[in-house]
Design a protein around this motif. Structure first.
Motif, short mmCIF file in Angstrom:
data_model
loop_
_atom_site.label_atom_id
_atom_site.label_comp_id
_atom_site.label_asym_id
_atom_site.label_seq_id
_atom_site.Cartn_x
_atom_site.Cartn_y
_atom_site.Cartn_z
N ASP A 85 0.89 -1.15 -0.06
CA ASP A 85 0.17 0.18 -0.15
C ASP A 85 0.89 1.23 -0.11
O ASP A 85 0.61 2.14 -0.65
CB ASP A 85 -0.85 0.00 1.24
CG ASP A 85 -1.75 -1.02 1.16
OD1 ASP A 85 -1.90 -1.94 0.30
OD2 ASP A 85 -2.73 -1.13 2.10
N VAL B 290 -5.95 1.75 -6.79
CA VAL B 290 -6.69 0.85 -6.18
C VAL B 290 -6.95 -0.54 -7.06
O VAL B 290 -7.05 -1.69 -6.31
CB VAL B 290 -8.19 1.58 -6.32
CG1 VAL B 290 -9.32 0.72 -6.04
CG2 VAL B 290 -8.20 2.83 -5.59
N GLU B 291 -6.81 -0.45 -8.23
CA GLU B 291 -6.84 -1.83 -8.98
C GLU B 291 -5.84 -2.56 -8.70
O GLU B 291 -5.87 -3.82 -8.60
CB GLU B 291 -6.93 -1.68 -10.49
CG GLU B 291 -7.22 -2.85 -11.38
CD GLU B 291 -8.36 -3.47 -10.71
OE1 GLU B 291 -8.49 -5.00 -11.00
OE2 GLU B 291 -9.33 -2.95 -10.39
N ARG C 138 -6.31 -4.04 -5.04
CA ARG C 138 -7.11 -5.09 -5.24
C ARG C 138 -6.80 -6.32 -5.51
O ARG C 138 -6.89 -7.58 -5.08
CB ARG C 138 -8.35 -4.63 -6.16
CG ARG C 138 -9.75 -5.65 -6.25
CD ARG C 138 -10.68 -5.05 -7.14
NE ARG C 138 -11.37 -3.99 -6.57
CZ ARG C 138 -11.57 -2.81 -6.74
NH1 ARG C 138 -10.84 -2.48 -8.01
NH2 ARG C 138 -12.05 -1.66 -6.08
N GLN C 139 -5.50 -6.35 -6.59
CA GLN C 139 -5.09 -7.54 -6.95
C GLN C 139 -3.78 -8.16 -6.22
O GLN C 139 -3.73 -9.39 -5.94
CB GLN C 139 -4.45 -7.35 -8.22
CG GLN C 139 -5.37 -6.88 -9.35
CD GLN C 139 -4.65 -6.76 -10.75
OE1 GLN C 139 -3.42 -6.84 -10.90
NE2 GLN C 139 -5.28 -6.01 -11.72
N ASP D 57 -7.87 -6.91 1.57
CA ASP D 57 -9.35 -6.52 1.53
C ASP D 57 -9.44 -5.14 1.55
O ASP D 57 -10.22 -4.31 0.94
CB ASP D 57 -10.23 -7.39 2.12
CG ASP D 57 -10.02 -8.76 1.49
OD1 ASP D 57 -9.62 -9.03 0.38
OD2 ASP D 57 -10.86 -9.77 2.26
N ASP D 58 -8.96 -4.79 2.64
CA ASP D 58 -9.17 -3.19 2.96
C ASP D 58 -8.12 -2.17 2.19
O ASP D 58 -8.82 -0.97 2.29
CB ASP D 58 -8.80 -2.96 4.40
CG ASP D 58 -9.63 -3.71 5.53
OD1 ASP D 58 -10.94 -3.83 5.08
OD2 ASP D 58 -9.36 -4.09 6.49
N SER D 59 -7.31 -2.60 1.62
CA SER D 59 -6.34 -1.72 0.90
C SER D 59 -7.02 -0.93 -0.28
O SER D 59 -6.71 0.32 -0.28
CB SER D 59 -5.38 -2.64 0.22
OG SER D 59 -4.69 -3.05 1.28
N PRO D 60 -7.89 -1.32 -1.21
CA PRO D 60 -8.31 -0.66 -2.11
C PRO D 60 -9.22 0.66 -1.53
O PRO D 60 -9.00 1.80 -2.26
CB PRO D 60 -9.50 -1.42 -2.67
CG PRO D 60 -8.90 -2.75 -2.59
CD PRO D 60 -8.01 -2.72 -1.39
N ARG D 61 -10.16 0.41 -0.59
CA ARG D 61 -10.92 1.40 -0.05
C ARG D 61 -9.87 2.43 0.64
O ARG D 61 -9.83 3.70 0.56
CB ARG D 61 -11.73 0.93 1.23
CG ARG D 61 -12.77 1.93 1.75
CD ARG D 61 -13.79 1.47 2.46
NE ARG D 61 -13.24 0.35 3.52
CZ ARG D 61 -13.01 0.72 4.58
NH1 ARG D 61 -12.84 1.80 4.95
NH2 ARG D 61 -12.43 -0.29 5.42
N ASN E 60 -8.03 4.61 -2.01
CA ASN E 60 -8.74 5.51 -2.57
C ASN E 60 -9.18 6.93 -1.80
O ASN E 60 -9.00 7.66 -2.31
CB ASN E 60 -10.25 4.64 -3.09
CG ASN E 60 -11.08 5.43 -3.90
OD1 ASN E 60 -10.61 5.96 -4.92
ND2 ASN E 60 -12.45 5.85 -3.46
#
Length: 144
Positions: free
Chosen positions: A89, A116-117, A120-121, A125-129, A132
């Protein structure tokens, strides 16, 4: 149309992934990103991929502006210190903030979406939010 295999990933996304690999390794090994980049490129098969120039530019740009980038991340990461962030992150944020501040041809929304994408990969699970929100706040600051 169905999405193709990962090899059909757009060139700049591949470049960001390569830059992430280098920055991740540099972060974990506590080595300058430019030194890790030199070793990384030397290990690649020839001919070198076309997107490599953008990846090199990202790594060199993040390295050149690391203090300013980390200062912004630390200022806008609500409830997190930069050292407590997952390594993936932290480095995705560094790439995105570099693009926001120093790469004029990349729209802010693209820099955010790409981070964010990739999160996600490759991250939690919390990283994209989390990314963003963080990068969005920095984009608002940068657009003033």
């Amino acid at each position: 149309m169905a999405e193709g295999p990962k090899t059909s990933m757009p060139a700049r996304r591949k470049a960001r992934k390569r830059a992430l690999d280098v920055l991740f390794e540099a972060d974990l090994r506590d080595r300058p990103p430019t030194d890790v980049l030199t070793d990384y490129v030397a290990r690649l098969d020839r001919p070198l991929p076309g997107h490599l120039d953008y990846a090199i530019g990202l790594v060199n740009g993040v390295a050149a502006h690391l203090d300013r980038i980390d200062e912004l991340i630390a200022s806008y990461a609500e409830g997190w210190t930069i050292d407590r962030m997952p390594v993936v992150d932290r480095n995705l944020a560094r790439i995105a903030v570099y693009e926001l501040l120093y790469v004029d041809e990349i729209d802010d929304a693209v820099a955010i979406t790409e981070a964010v994408e990739l999160a996600r990969q490759m991250s939690t699970d919390d990283s994209p939010r989390f990314l963003n929100g963080l990068i969005g706040r920095i984009a608002e600051y940068a657009s003033r």
